[in-house]
Enzyme design. Structure first.
Site, PDB file in Angstrom:
ATOM      1  N   CYS A  69       0.837  -1.201   0.000  1.00  0.00           N
ATOM      2  CA  CYS A  69       0.000   0.000   0.000  1.00  0.00           C
ATOM      3  C   CYS A  69       0.874   1.254   0.000  1.00  0.00           C
ATOM      4  O   CYS A  69       1.776   1.390   0.826  1.00  0.00           O
ATOM      5  CB  CYS A  69      -0.901  -0.012   1.234  1.00  0.00           C
ATOM      6  SG  CYS A  69      -1.908   1.474   1.412  1.00  0.00           S
ATOM      7  N   CYS A  72       0.465   3.244   3.549  1.00  0.00           N
ATOM      8  CA  CYS A  72       1.031   2.806   4.829  1.00  0.00           C
ATOM      9  C   CYS A  72       2.109   1.736   4.714  1.00  0.00           C
ATOM     10  O   CYS A  72       2.755   1.416   5.710  1.00  0.00           O
ATOM     11  CB  CYS A  72      -0.081   2.294   5.735  1.00  0.00           C
ATOM     12  SG  CYS A  72      -0.834   0.751   5.164  1.00  0.00           S
ATOM     13  N   CYS A 118      -7.239  -0.817   1.753  1.00  0.00           N
ATOM     14  CA  CYS A 118      -6.198  -1.374   2.612  1.00  0.00           C
ATOM     15  C   CYS A 118      -6.786  -1.544   4.012  1.00  0.00           C
ATOM     16  O   CYS A 118      -7.355  -0.600   4.567  1.00  0.00           O
ATOM     17  CB  CYS A 118      -4.995  -0.429   2.645  1.00  0.00           C
ATOM     18  SG  CYS A 118      -3.726  -0.906   3.831  1.00  0.00           S
ATOM     19  N   CYS A 121      -4.771   1.125   6.610  1.00  0.00           N
ATOM     20  CA  CYS A 121      -4.955   2.590   6.610  1.00  0.00           C
ATOM     21  C   CYS A 121      -6.285   3.033   6.004  1.00  0.00           C
ATOM     22  O   CYS A 121      -6.619   4.210   6.055  1.00  0.00           O
ATOM     23  CB  CYS A 121      -3.803   3.280   5.893  1.00  0.00           C
ATOM     24  SG  CYS A 121      -3.760   3.016   4.105  1.00  0.00           S
ATOM     25  N   CYS A 141      -8.664  -5.411  -9.354  1.00  0.00           N
ATOM     26  CA  CYS A 141      -8.287  -4.365 -10.305  1.00  0.00           C
ATOM     27  C   CYS A 141      -7.827  -3.148  -9.494  1.00  0.00           C
ATOM     28  O   CYS A 141      -8.656  -2.427  -8.926  1.00  0.00           O
ATOM     29  CB  CYS A 141      -9.509  -4.064 -11.173  1.00  0.00           C
ATOM     30  SG  CYS A 141      -9.211  -2.914 -12.492  1.00  0.00           S
TER      31      CYS A 141
END
Length: 158
Positions: A69, A72, A118, A121, A141
């Protein structure tokens, strides 16, 4: 083998740290995110935007490694789960672990989809569709701008 064990130990330890920080990351204010992210990253990760198709850095990218991510650093996907979907965004058929992602019903733009964020975060990553390849039949996607990539040797990835 020693490098693999070391890598796995670091991966487990870092995921434990992210799990401990889960609430803190989700509670960060807009000023924090605007300072940390570029305008496009902020738009996609925090305002649930999307990048234009076929423009993202990882759309047509097939190096061996780990995708995390951008907000984070939580690990999200391994490159062995990436496939050429030809949809304009990087696509994966499974996350690195089930609890790395959060799924939410998305009824925006006159469609019914499943949004992927995510789990650490809360950053918007993209959507998941039920038109992917075996073994899962899923197509995660993702927006390239929501991801970081770390190269790994094929041995480290296993």
């Amino acid at each position: 083998m020693r490098k693999v064990m070391l890598f796995l130990g670091i991966l487990i330890y870092s995921n434990a740290l992210f799990a401990q920080n889960n609430t803190a990351m989700k509670e960060q204010d807009d000023a924090y995110w605007k300072d940390k992210l570029s305008d496009l990253e902020y738009h996609v990760l925090r305002e649930k935007g999307t990048e234009r198709p076929f423009t993202g850095e990882y759309d047509d990218f097939y190096e061996v490694g780990l995708y995390s991510c951008k907000g984070c650093g939580q690990d999200l996907f391994l490159s062995d789960a990436k496939f050429a979907s030809h949809c304009g965004w990087p696509s994966f058929f499974k996350p690195i672990k089930e609890d790395a992602l959060t799924e939410t019903r998305d009824e925006s733009h006159g469609m019914i989809r499943t949004e992927i964020t995510c789990s650490n975060c809360g950053g918007h990553l993209g959507h998941v569709f039920k038109d992917g390849p075996p073994p899962t039949g899923l197509r995660y996607c993702m927006n390239s701008v929501s991801l970081n990539f770390k190269p790994l040797s094929e041995e480290e990835q296993k």
